[in-house]
Design an enzyme around this catalytic site. Structure first.
Site, PDB file in Angstrom:
ATOM      1  N   ARG A  51      51.448  60.213  14.585  1.00  0.00           N
ATOM      2  CA  ARG A  51      51.634  58.879  13.999  1.00  0.00           C
ATOM      3  C   ARG A  51      50.840  57.840  14.790  1.00  0.00           C
ATOM      4  O   ARG A  51      51.292  56.711  15.019  1.00  0.00           O
ATOM      5  CB  ARG A  51      53.129  58.515  13.928  1.00  0.00           C
ATOM      6  CG  ARG A  51      53.966  59.451  13.086  1.00  0.00           C
ATOM      7  CD  ARG A  51      53.282  59.887  11.793  1.00  0.00           C
ATOM      8  NE  ARG A  51      53.348  58.916  10.711  1.00  0.00           N
ATOM      9  CZ  ARG A  51      52.598  58.981   9.619  1.00  0.00           C
ATOM     10  NH1 ARG A  51      51.679  59.911   9.472  1.00  0.00           N
ATOM     11  NH2 ARG A  51      52.734  58.092   8.656  1.00  0.00           N
ATOM     12  N   TYR A  57      45.910  72.609  13.557  1.00  0.00           N
ATOM     13  CA  TYR A  57      45.748  73.770  12.679  1.00  0.00           C
ATOM     14  C   TYR A  57      46.223  75.048  13.392  1.00  0.00           C
ATOM     15  O   TYR A  57      46.675  75.016  14.533  1.00  0.00           O
ATOM     16  CB  TYR A  57      44.291  73.891  12.218  1.00  0.00           C
ATOM     17  CG  TYR A  57      43.908  72.838  11.198  1.00  0.00           C
ATOM     18  CD1 TYR A  57      44.508  72.818   9.925  1.00  0.00           C
ATOM     19  CD2 TYR A  57      42.972  71.846  11.474  1.00  0.00           C
ATOM     20  CE1 TYR A  57      44.170  71.852   8.986  1.00  0.00           C
ATOM     21  CE2 TYR A  57      42.630  70.872  10.538  1.00  0.00           C
ATOM     22  CZ  TYR A  57      43.233  70.880   9.297  1.00  0.00           C
ATOM     23  OH  TYR A  57      42.902  69.926   8.368  1.00  0.00           O
ATOM     24  N   ARG A  94      31.454  60.938   9.536  1.00  0.00           N
ATOM     25  CA  ARG A  94      31.333  59.934   8.468  1.00  0.00           C
ATOM     26  C   ARG A  94      30.031  59.130   8.537  1.00  0.00           C
ATOM     27  O   ARG A  94      29.464  58.813   7.486  1.00  0.00           O
ATOM     28  CB  ARG A  94      32.568  59.022   8.485  1.00  0.00           C
ATOM     29  CG  ARG A  94      33.860  59.762   8.190  1.00  0.00           C
ATOM     30  CD  ARG A  94      35.079  58.881   8.420  1.00  0.00           C
ATOM     31  NE  ARG A  94      35.166  58.458   9.808  1.00  0.00           N
ATOM     32  CZ  ARG A  94      36.010  57.538  10.272  1.00  0.00           C
ATOM     33  NH1 ARG A  94      36.826  56.928   9.435  1.00  0.00           N
ATOM     34  NH2 ARG A  94      36.038  57.214  11.541  1.00  0.00           N
ATOM     35  N   HIS A 106      47.104  66.268  12.822  1.00  0.00           N
ATOM     36  CA  HIS A 106      47.165  65.494  11.579  1.00  0.00           C
ATOM     37  C   HIS A 106      48.521  64.821  11.385  1.00  0.00           C
ATOM     38  O   HIS A 106      48.616  63.799  10.723  1.00  0.00           O
ATOM     39  CB  HIS A 106      46.853  66.381  10.371  1.00  0.00           C
ATOM     40  CG  HIS A 106      45.381  66.666  10.227  1.00  0.00           C
ATOM     41  ND1 HIS A 106      44.415  65.705  10.431  1.00  0.00           N
ATOM     42  CD2 HIS A 106      44.721  67.786   9.907  1.00  0.00           C
ATOM     43  CE1 HIS A 106      43.231  66.237  10.247  1.00  0.00           C
ATOM     44  NE2 HIS A 106      43.377  67.509   9.934  1.00  0.00           N
ATOM     45  N   GLU A 128      41.913  44.650  -7.885  1.00  0.00           N
ATOM     46  CA  GLU A 128      42.137  44.487  -6.442  1.00  0.00           C
ATOM     47  C   GLU A 128      40.719  44.415  -5.902  1.00  0.00           C
ATOM     48  O   GLU A 128      39.822  45.044  -6.448  1.00  0.00           O
ATOM     49  CB  GLU A 128      42.874  45.709  -5.907  1.00  0.00           C
ATOM     50  CG  GLU A 128      43.185  45.695  -4.424  1.00  0.00           C
ATOM     51  CD  GLU A 128      44.100  44.548  -3.987  1.00  0.00           C
ATOM     52  OE1 GLU A 128      43.630  43.707  -3.215  1.00  0.00           O
ATOM     53  OE2 GLU A 128      45.254  44.510  -4.417  1.00  0.00           O
ATOM     54  N   ARG A 184      36.536  74.166  18.708  1.00  0.00           N
ATOM     55  CA  ARG A 184      37.067  72.790  18.616  1.00  0.00           C
ATOM     56  C   ARG A 184      38.447  72.783  19.258  1.00  0.00           C
ATOM     57  O   ARG A 184      39.367  73.454  18.778  1.00  0.00           O
ATOM     58  CB  ARG A 184      37.121  72.385  17.144  1.00  0.00           C
ATOM     59  CG  ARG A 184      37.590  70.991  16.899  1.00  0.00           C
ATOM     60  CD  ARG A 184      36.427  70.053  16.600  1.00  0.00           C
ATOM     61  NE  ARG A 184      36.943  68.738  16.275  1.00  0.00           N
ATOM     62  CZ  ARG A 184      37.038  68.278  15.050  1.00  0.00           C
ATOM     63  NH1 ARG A 184      36.648  69.007  14.027  1.00  0.00           N
ATOM     64  NH2 ARG A 184      37.524  67.077  14.820  1.00  0.00           N
ATOM     65  N   CYS A 228      28.656  53.233   8.894  1.00  0.00           N
ATOM     66  CA  CYS A 228      29.981  53.686   8.471  1.00  0.00           C
ATOM     67  C   CYS A 228      30.983  52.680   9.009  1.00  0.00           C
ATOM     68  O   CYS A 228      31.031  52.433  10.207  1.00  0.00           O
ATOM     69  CB  CYS A 228      30.279  55.074   9.023  1.00  0.00           C
ATOM     70  SG  CYS A 228      32.024  55.487   8.871  1.00  0.00           S
ATOM     71  N   MET A 285      33.274  67.916   7.855  1.00  0.00           N
ATOM     72  CA  MET A 285      34.015  67.059   6.913  1.00  0.00           C
ATOM     73  C   MET A 285      34.335  67.882   5.688  1.00  0.00           C
ATOM     74  O   MET A 285      33.475  68.592   5.174  1.00  0.00           O
ATOM     75  CB  MET A 285      33.148  65.886   6.457  1.00  0.00           C
ATOM     76  CG  MET A 285      32.952  64.833   7.473  1.00  0.00           C
ATOM     77  SD  MET A 285      31.841  63.574   6.844  1.00  0.00           S
ATOM     78  CE  MET A 285      30.252  64.372   7.010  1.00  0.00           C
ATOM     79  N   ARG A 292      56.363  40.935  -5.907  1.00  0.00           N
ATOM     80  CA  ARG A 292      57.240  40.951  -7.089  1.00  0.00           C
ATOM     81  C   ARG A 292      57.768  42.350  -7.356  1.00  0.00           C
ATOM     82  O   ARG A 292      58.887  42.536  -7.790  1.00  0.00           O
ATOM     83  CB  ARG A 292      56.468  40.438  -8.309  1.00  0.00           C
ATOM     84  CG  ARG A 292      56.242  38.929  -8.250  1.00  0.00           C
ATOM     85  CD  ARG A 292      55.566  38.405  -9.480  1.00  0.00           C
ATOM     86  NE  ARG A 292      54.219  38.987  -9.618  1.00  0.00           N
ATOM     87  CZ  ARG A 292      53.421  38.773 -10.644  1.00  0.00           C
ATOM     88  NH1 ARG A 292      53.823  38.021 -11.649  1.00  0.00           N
ATOM     89  NH2 ARG A 292      52.219  39.299 -10.682  1.00  0.00           N
ATOM     90  N   GLU A 300      43.464  69.633  15.986  1.00  0.00           N
ATOM     91  CA  GLU A 300      44.038  68.851  14.880  1.00  0.00           C
ATOM     92  C   GLU A 300      45.351  69.436  14.341  1.00  0.00           C
ATOM     93  O   GLU A 300      45.785  69.116  13.248  1.00  0.00           O
ATOM     94  CB  GLU A 300      43.004  68.689  13.749  1.00  0.00           C
ATOM     95  CG  GLU A 300      42.296  67.343  13.742  1.00  0.00           C
ATOM     96  CD  GLU A 300      41.274  67.171  14.876  1.00  0.00           C
ATOM     97  OE1 GLU A 300      40.990  68.150  15.598  1.00  0.00           O
ATOM     98  OE2 GLU A 300      40.794  66.042  15.059  1.00  0.00           O
ATOM     99  N   GLY A 349      33.600  42.523  -9.058  1.00  0.00           N
ATOM    100  CA  GLY A 349      34.814  41.778  -9.369  1.00  0.00           C
ATOM    101  C   GLY A 349      34.692  40.986 -10.660  1.00  0.00           C
ATOM    102  O   GLY A 349      35.683  40.743 -11.350  1.00  0.00           O
ATOM    103  N   GLN A 379      37.742  54.983   2.626  1.00  0.00           N
ATOM    104  CA  GLN A 379      38.062  54.767   1.218  1.00  0.00           C
ATOM    105  C   GLN A 379      37.445  55.777   0.262  1.00  0.00           C
ATOM    106  O   GLN A 379      38.060  56.149  -0.722  1.00  0.00           O
ATOM    107  CB  GLN A 379      37.659  53.348   0.812  1.00  0.00           C
ATOM    108  CG  GLN A 379      38.700  52.329   1.169  1.00  0.00           C
ATOM    109  CD  GLN A 379      38.263  50.936   0.790  1.00  0.00           C
ATOM    110  OE1 GLN A 379      37.887  50.150   1.643  1.00  0.00           O
ATOM    111  NE2 GLN A 379      38.287  50.621  -0.473  1.00  0.00           N
TER     112      GLN A 379
HETATM  113 FE1  SF4 Z   1      32.518  55.628   6.526  1.00  0.00          FE
HETATM  114 FE2  SF4 Z   1      33.983  54.395   4.653  1.00  0.00          FE
HETATM  115 FE3  SF4 Z   1      31.754  55.744   4.030  1.00  0.00          FE
HETATM  116 FE4  SF4 Z   1      33.945  57.057   4.770  1.00  0.00          FE
HETATM  117  S1  SF4 Z   1      33.722  55.798   2.949  1.00  0.00           S
HETATM  118  S2  SF4 Z   1      31.859  57.446   5.430  1.00  0.00           S
HETATM  119  S3  SF4 Z   1      34.705  55.712   6.316  1.00  0.00           S
HETATM  120  S4  SF4 Z   1      31.897  53.895   5.257  1.00  0.00           S
END
Ligand code: SF4
Length: 673
Positions: free
Chosen positions: A254, A165, A310, A251, A656, A213, A333, A25, A561, A163, A650, A338
């Site tokens: 689509r 590369y 992840r 990468h 958001e 890989r 995970c 990662m 909007r 991927e 929040g 995000q």
């Molecule tokens: Fe998993 Fe989301 Fe954490 Fe990334 S941010 S490791 S996708 S839970």
């Protein structure tokens, strides 16, 4: 439990203690140049029991590095820095390989090089075509990086060949237009990857892990056939690789490959096609996030090892917890991207939505509090729950109140959305952890300021309420809020206007389009929807007929909007998937509107500041997703009484719905008292 996942793997010269690889990662940690911090990140995961880890991609030279300034392995100084990491990992009982990543035309810089001058759609820089001498230099630099990695104490290297590369770019005619010995026939096109592995093995000797890989399904036009994949894998084995790892999709493809809407282990069947074709171990990857899924993938013969990347951010102790029969205590995970990939592509340091300590191990240290306190937390959404867990881990006596009779807050709505099923696991995990840590739960209770005396710390995590958009006619029976739809499952007509194209507007639209049947839990349906097929039948795994989305349940118009494109503020790496999904299902995107009124016929809008072009969006139901406001009533009442409190999530900022910010804020707060 998990006999296949926990079985050792003998590589001849060394043994891996189980079948779990922490996949590479790009966290951005190496670029901080804080090598103690890098070392702690990996050591923490080594202590957590993973058999072998692969670092983020390290450049073999300037032209091949992903970005100008990205980490490279080219000098004695680099060797010295990386030695800090390998020593700490070995001390912790782990093994680690360095990924050598030559990005080729994906390198985000003007000096990038490639087999042919074919610009990538995801980079603004056209690559320079390499000549014979230039290709020789790239091979020498990659081999040199491997030799330096060995000197730095790594147990091996992973040569990034998938991927899309650099090495992958030589393999396919999509990017390799050469007519010399590096292009043309497949034998010529695979010469470079084979040469790289062969010379690397020659340089590092026998007892050093080389993972290659390999892209098993390119998912781009003119990618490899599966026969070519098998041919390459056999040659890579002959050239001296120890293990073959799976790469899925370029990468620039689509087709989503790791987002949360991709079914779990969606591509394990692709790796399985290679099993038996080579005699070295094969690793599979993508959307494997629980020990159960990993075990099933291994038990069904899809691979010899699983790669999880992840999930190791979400919980460094994944393997140890599984081995101890505490799989339900593994922070899951949820594949949201995000705080990991969205950060990487936004130039920010990686972390994890579920676990803000990821990549912040030296900064966020959970230690027992010197003086345990009585802590009250009002609100059992992500902000409150993360505060509760960390506070309880520190030895505080924690009570969580919520007016609802279940924990989870807004997560309970998110989990209803097709493609967001992973949120179920997150709420379950919170429930297990609260019980495990002895947190007192008082659900179904509305709490007033008077109920909170006697606590040393009061945390207000009361979340949000829907914003009132003040549209004439919004109190009619044909108007619902997103809460009515997602939580209360009120009936919705066949033609729907969704007001507000933020994250919730997209979620509600997806819910209404798919109601009752999620492609994320139905692999054949998901493959059909995105046009993925067996690469043994069609080159690159692309179905010739393209995506075949199922007929949507409803006709949806999504309005906003703002005049800008819909979904611009969604996640960097996932926004396109949501936009593409809605477009495939015929959603009508309308922007730059003023909401004039709602009546029996539907929603009446006008456009622009001059309120021109009055238009009727004919529909049976209007769903309001027009943002939210902080619910601060309790915080205000406490302040009026002079009772100090912490306001988070929040209730603090409603902009958001943002579980990432809420969990991070809650965790950090709990470390502060
Ligand atoms: Fe998993 Fe989301 Fe954490 Fe990334 S941010 S490791 S996708 S839970």
């Amino acid at each position: 439990a998990y006999p296949h996942m926990l079985a050792p793997l003998d590589l001849g010269f060394t043994t891996l203690k189980n079948r779990v690889l922490m996949g590479s990662m790009h966290t951005g940690l190496e670029e901080t140049r804080d090598w103690n911090r890098v070392a702690e990140f990996y050591a923490d995961r080594a202590r957590g029991g993973v058999a072998l880890m692969v670092t983020g991609g390290i450049g073999p030279n300037m032209e091949g590095s992903v970005l100008p300034g990205a980490a490279m392995m080219t000098s004695d100084k680099d060797v010295a820095n990386h030695s800090i990491v390998t020593a700490r990992v070995h001390e912790a009982g782990g093994k680690i390989a360095m990924q050598i990543l030559h990005a080729g035309r994906y390198a985000y810089g003007p000096k990038c090089v490639a087999p042919s001058p074919v610009k990538s759609p995801i980079s603004p820089f056209p690559p320079t075509e390499l000549d014979e001498e230039g290709i020789e230099k790239q091979i020498t630099d990659i081999v040199n990086a491997a030799v330096l990695a060995q000197q730095a104490g790594y147990d091996g290297v992973e040569i990034m060949g998938s991927e899309g590369y650099f090495l992958n770019q030589f393999l396919v005619t999509h990017t390799n237009k050469r007519t010399d010995r590096w292009g043309g026939s497949y034998e010529n096109r695979m010469r470079l990857p084979i040469e790289v592995v062969r010379r690397t093995r020659e340089a590092v000797g026998r007892d050093f892990i080389i993972i290659y890989r390999l892209s098993m399904i390119d998912l781009v036009p003119n990618g490899s056939t599966f026969d070519e994949v098998v041919q390459l894998a056999k040659e890579i084995e002959k050239a001296g690789a120890t293990i073959i790892n799976t790469g899925i999709g370029w990468h620039e493809a689509r087709i989503p490959t790791i987002a949360t809407s991709v079914p779990r282990a969606a591509f394990a069947w692709v790796t399985k096609k290679l099993m038996g074709q080579v005699s070295i171990p094969v690793i599979t990857s993508n959307r494997i996030n629980t020990p159960e899924v990993a075990e099933e993938v291994l038990a069904s013969g899809c691979a010899d090892m699983v790669s999880m990347a992840r999930p190791m951010l979400a919980d460094a102790d994944f393997v140890n917890k599984a081995a101890a029969g505490q799989g339900d205590r593994i922070a899951p995970c949820i594949a949201c991207n995000q705080a990991c990939l969205d950060h990487t592509f936004g130039g920010k340091l990686t972390s994890c939505l579920v676990n803000p300590r990821a990549c912040h191990e030296t900064e966020l240290v959970v230690e027992k509090a010197a003086a345990p306190k009585k802590v009250a937390i009002v609100g059992a959404g992500p902000a409150g729950l993360s505060t509760a867990i960390t506070a309880a881990q520190r030895g505080h006596a924690v009570t969580v109140f919520d007016k609802s009779d279940e924990i989870g807050g807004q997560l309970n709505m998110a989990k209803q959305v097709p493609g967001k099923e992973e949120f179920w696991g997150l709420v379950d995990w919170y429930r297990v952890m609260l019980a495990d840590l002895g947190v007192t739960l008082k659900l179904g209770q509305s709490v007033g300021a008077d109920d909170l005396s006697g606590f040393d710390e009061v945390v207000i995590a009361t979340g949000v309420s829907p914003r009132d958009p003040a549209i004439p006619g919004q109190d009619r029976a044909n108007v619902l809020s997103y809460i009515d739809v997602l939580r209360h499952k009120k009936p919705v007509g066949k033609r729907v206007a969704v007001i507000g194209a933020g994250g919730i507007g997209f979620d509600v639209s997806e819910f209404l389009l798919e109601e009752g049947h999620s492609p994320a839990t139905d692999l054949p349906l998901w493959m059909k929807e995105w046009g993925v097929t067996d690469p043994g039948e069609h080159r690159s795994g692309l179905a010739p007929e393209g995506p075949q989305p199922a007929k949507p349940e409803r006709e949806v118009t999504l309005l906003q909007r703002k005049a800008k494109a819909h979904g611009k503020d969604l996640g960097k790496t996932t926004g396109w998937i949501h936009r593409a999904t809605l477009k495939m299902k015929g959603v009508n995107f309308v922007g730059g509107v003023n909401y004039e009124k709602i009546d029996d016929e539907g929603l009446h809008v006008s456009f622009g500041e001059a309120r021109e072009n009055p238009t009727l969006i004919a529909c049976d139901t209007v769903v309001l997703c027009a943002g939210q406001v902080s619910d601060r009533s309790l915080a205000d009442a406490l302040e009026a009484k002079g009772v100090p409190c912490h306001v988070i999530g929040g209730a603090d900022v409603a902009a958001e719905l943002d579980a990432k910010r809420a969990i991070n804020q809650g965790t950090r707060l709990a470390l502060s008292f």
